[in-house]
Design a protein around this motif. Structure first.
Motif, PDB file in Angstrom:
ATOM      1  N   THR A 114     -63.969  62.264 -28.446  1.00  0.00           N
ATOM      2  CA  THR A 114     -63.020  63.269 -28.947  1.00  0.00           C
ATOM      3  C   THR A 114     -61.595  62.750 -28.842  1.00  0.00           C
ATOM      4  N   ARG A 118     -59.175  62.515 -31.925  1.00  0.00           N
ATOM      5  CA  ARG A 118     -57.943  63.315 -31.902  1.00  0.00           C
ATOM      6  C   ARG A 118     -56.727  62.457 -32.226  1.00  0.00           C
ATOM      7  N   TRP A 121     -56.731  61.960 -35.815  1.00  0.00           N
ATOM      8  CA  TRP A 121     -56.314  63.199 -36.489  1.00  0.00           C
ATOM      9  C   TRP A 121     -54.801  63.364 -36.459  1.00  0.00           C
ATOM     10  N   ASP A 271     -62.759  71.336 -27.846  1.00  0.00           N
ATOM     11  CA  ASP A 271     -62.909  72.298 -28.944  1.00  0.00           C
ATOM     12  C   ASP A 271     -61.951  71.971 -30.091  1.00  0.00           C
ATOM     13  N   ALA A 272     -62.373  72.390 -31.273  1.00  0.00           N
ATOM     14  CA  ALA A 272     -61.554  72.109 -32.461  1.00  0.00           C
ATOM     15  C   ALA A 272     -60.179  72.757 -32.364  1.00  0.00           C
ATOM     16  N   ASP A 273     -60.091  73.916 -31.698  1.00  0.00           N
ATOM     17  CA  ASP A 273     -58.794  74.598 -31.671  1.00  0.00           C
ATOM     18  C   ASP A 273     -57.837  74.010 -30.626  1.00  0.00           C
TER      19      ASP A 273
END
Lengths: 303, 518
Positions: A114, A118, A121, A271-273
């Motif tokens: 992740t 991230r 992203w 988590d995505a949020d």
């Protein structure tokens, strides 16, 4: 001649601070002991002092303008490069999370994966958030008027206690996306991981001083962070009421911007949020510029 | 909005506010500050006839309490609001104590249950209604604004009140479009907002605070400044007539104590303050750790930077507008003139000439450029800083115009030979006083412009596009005016960097302070 044993002893790493792209020891000469779940010594880590923070502040200030002046595309590539470097060391970080932070193998792998994703992203946001947050403004007078986000300056991140790798990346990445430099204060159970991450940053073409990492005791450093007159903003994760109040009061002296968010559990940081372009928003300033539009004969809005 | 070009003359106007005539003959051959003799300054041949705006059509009460829960309620501890041009009281206003503020907050909290849930399209129509009613009554509002605050009628009529209506109109349209404002985010109202506004643009600041708060579904408790509460009470009247649900907008009168009661009230979710940096810091401190949200729009010491290649005549108009608009009672005023060394003498000569032609006097006269200083206290502060400028060694240049016998007035003034350490280069004067500094290179201009704790506005005058963009990027200020100054629009976000505060008012970004964005 007696026979030599063949076993070799590990080379232990000395964990230092990360300031201005270099790895200095704390000027204070103090240390804290980091132990693993079994209570064994993992490392003696640096207990950063007020002076270390001030040194980091100087380095961050020096680096900030150049960082913000780089093209968004270039900043984007550097964040992506961090992801590349982290990917190539993923096994190291997984093991570190297991050994130093007591993660289960599965959780360690998930956190590292992740964290890499991230970074990728946020890397992509570097040349996009300006369009998301900025706009031209249809003013009623004959002016061209537009609003765009600019870096706030130097932001201190009081990093999460949990998720020693992902928590760091989730909080400093949106800060530097916007062209800020940052001083990340790490006070968790496995600060060695933050310094391992510094080694990734140091080899990612990230200019020295854009991200500075201090390990130490948060409660000892916060009064000096709050009152430092050259600091622009504070991003504090997981402050209790007392810390939030103390930081907020100290921040008034130079009208620093403050952002307080709750800490999450290690799995919640995945988590995505836990990632959002709106995490960039608290650390940018909106600038609005006006210029008259001339009245060329025959000109008009539509043809 | 700028004092426009007009014949060279020094006024001594015959208005209800009478002024003594000055000797004007000296200027017929060589006006002060001019290096070239003028054969004829035709403004010297005649005077402007008085053109006072009538006040007969205005309606207002002699005594006001507060506006709470949709009704005007009586208050106590009344104070007088003075017409700064005549020093005569206009009306009396009550001072809200903590109990009265609590009543207003309770009304706002109750109303939030209705307003926060109302369909955006319905909220929008209420706000459109307010905008229209302001337009309908704009003349009355402009006159009252000038009477209560001292600003020239030309500005209240052409700038303040039209912008007030436009601000409500702009945000009205946002009320049912919030889900498009911030892609990917869920937005909701914050709750009850406490809003404290200053005396320099009384009704405009009320609009800047109320319109976005209401569009986003919040309810408000607003406190106007104690020297300019009149138009806020008129706005309350309009809000009542527009039929807004009771308690959506509550307006309490009073001074600092009332403001403190708002800031300290535990059931307020958000504070929005426009005013001095000192008070802003007190507020930031007071709400520390309470979880209340905050936006601050504070002081400034705006740099107006004139490059040698600029269109100098236009730049001079921009300088005049930058510092003398609204008597210099403007947080974003261009109060530090940074002029490139090679054109310093030319610019200063033109400025000397230009300030002579500014008409200082009755705010209600349509020819007036510079009206009354808002209050005796403010006039005192201006005088003290001007004295400091002179005693620190800067050279003072002042219009020779006469001032009215009554009222609080100050001559348009500028200082040359100002260094960065002078108080008049560092502190916000908030009056018609300009400090002139020089620079040689763009880098030096940027360094000097940014050398202040403030960061609200800056102006750049140059004919070179690339330099303008370079400067716009390098200046640490929230609003940059290129080859213009002091322009405002509801679609254009306004707000500061550094100690000029945080948060924006205007445009899409102006919604953010009043929304939870998830």
């Amino acid at each position: 001649m007696s026979k030599e044993t063949t076993s070799r002893i590990n080379v232990l790493k000395t964990y230092k601070l990360y300031i201005g792209g270099a790895f200095p020891r704390t000027e204070s000469g103090r240390y804290d002991r980091q132990t693993n779940a079994k209570g064994d010594l993992v490392a003696n880590i640096c207990r950063a002092s007020r002076k270390d923070f001030r040194n980091a502040m100087v380095a961050a200030r020096k680096a900030q303008r150049g960082w913000a002046a780089r093209s968004a595309f270039n900043r984007s590539q550097i964040l992506y490069r961090m992801a590349e470097m982290l990917e190539s060391r993923s096994a190291t970080f997984e093991r570190a999370l297991e050994d130093a932070a007591g993660y289960k193998k599965k959780d360690a792998a998930a956190e590292v994966a992740t964290a890499i994703d991230r970074l990728v992203w946020y890397a992509g946001w570097c040349d996009k958030f300006t369009q998301l947050f900025g706009n031209t403004n249809p003013v009623a007078s004959a002016h061209f008027n537009f609003t765009f986000p600019e870096a706030m300056g130097v932001v201190t991140v009081l990093a999460p206690k949990s998720a020693p790798l992902l928590g760091l990346i989730s909080t400093f990445a949106p800060v530097i996306v916007g062209g800020n430099s940052t001083i990340v204060v790490v006070d968790n159970d496995a600060p060695t991981i933050a310094i391992e991450l510094a080694e990734v940053l140091a080899t990612s073409d990230l200019p020295g001083g854009v991200v500075n990492i201090l390990t130490g005791r948060r409660d000892e450093l916060t009064p000096h962070i709050g009152s430092h007159m050259d600091l622009d903003a504070i991003f504090a994760v997981g402050s209790d009421k007392d810390e939030e109040r103390a930081l907020s009061i100290a921040a008034t002296e130079s009208i620093k911007r403050t952002k307080f968010i709750d800490d999450r559990s290690a799995s919640e940081w995945r988590d995505a949020d836990a990632q959002s372009p709106y995490m960039i928003l608290p650390f940018i300033e909106f600038k609005t510029a006006w210029h008259p539009i001339g009245g060329v004969a025959g000109g008009g809005g539509a043809y | 909005m700028a004092p426009g070009p007009r014949p060279l003359r020094c006024t001594s106007k015959d208005t209800p506010v009478t002024a003594k005539k000055t000797t004007k003959s000296k200027k017929t051959t060589k006006p002060p500050g001019s290096d070239t003799p003028h054969a004829l300054l035709y403004g010297d041949l005649w005077d402007y006839a008085p053109a006072p705006e009538s006040t007969g059509h205005t309606r207002f009460e002699k005594k006001y309490g507060h506006f709470i829960g949709g009704e005007f309620v009586a208050g106590k501890d009344h104070f007088k609001s003075i017409n700064p041009a005549t020093e005569e009281p206009i009306a009396e206003f009550a001072s809200a104590d903590a109990a009265m503020v609590d009543k207003a907050v309770k009304a706002a909290r109750k109303a939030h249950k209705v307003w926060g849930k109302m369909r955006g399209s319905e909220r929008a129509k209420y706000l459109f209604r307010i905008a229209r009613m302001i337009q309908e009554r704009s003349r009355e509002l402009a006159v009252l604004e000038s009477m209560d605050g001292g600003k020239p009628i030309r500005e209240s009529r052409d700038v303040d009140i039209p912008l007030v209506a436009a601000h409500f109109f702009h945000y009205a349209g946002w009320a049912d479009k919030l889900e498009y404002a911030f892609p990917g985010a869920r937005v909701s109202s914050v709750g009850v907002a406490g809003q404290i506004i200053p005396w320099n643009f009384p009704l405009l600041m009320a609009a800047w605070k109320i319109a976005p708060a209401l569009a986003t579904g919040n309810t408000v408790v607003l406190k106007p400044a104690e020297t300019t509460p009149l138009t806020a009470m008129k706005l309350a009247e309009i809000i009542a007539e527009a039929g807004l649900p009771p308690g959506v907008v509550n307006i309490v009168n009073g001074a600092g104590k009332t403001g403190a009661a708002i800031v300290d009230h535990p059931d307020i979710d958000k504070i929005a303050f426009t005013g001095s940096t000192d008070v802003g810091k007190i507020i930031q401190r007071a709400i520390a750790g309470t979880g209340k949200r905050l936006t601050l729009e504070l002081g400034g010491k705006g740099a107006n930077i004139i490059f040698a290649d600029a269109a100098i005549d236009q730049a001079v108009e921009g300088i005049i507008n930058g510092i003398f608009f609204n008597q210099g009672h403007v947080c974003c005023a261009g109060s530090r003139l940074l002029v490139q060394e090679s054109v310093h003498d030319e610019v200063v000569a033109k400025l000397k000439l230009r300030i002579e032609s500014l008409i200082v006097g009755d705010p209600l006269d349509k020819n007036t450029d510079i009206g009354a200083i808002n209050s005796k206290e403010q006039l005192g502060r201006i005088k003290a800083l001007v004295d400091a400028g002179a005693s620190e060694g800067a050279t003072m240049h002042q219009s020779s115009c006469a001032l009215p016998d009554r009222g609080y007035f100050f001559r348009p003034t500028f200082f040359t030979g100002v260094s960065q350490s002078h108080r008049i280069a560092q502190e916000e004067i908030f009056g018609p006083v300009l400090s002139v500094l020089t620079f040689r290179t763009p880098d030096e201009a940027v360094a000097k412009a940014n050398n202040t704790p403030y960061g609200l506005s800056a102006g750049v005058w140059t004919d070179k596009g690339s330099r303008l963009f370079e400067m716009a990027g390098a200046l640490r200020a929230g609003v940059i005016w290129g080859n213009t100054f002091n322009k405002f629009d509801p679609t254009s976000p306004f707000g500061g960097y550094k100690e000029s505060g945080f948060g924006r008012e205007g445009g899409r970004q102006g919604l953010l302070p009043y929304l939870e964005v998830r």
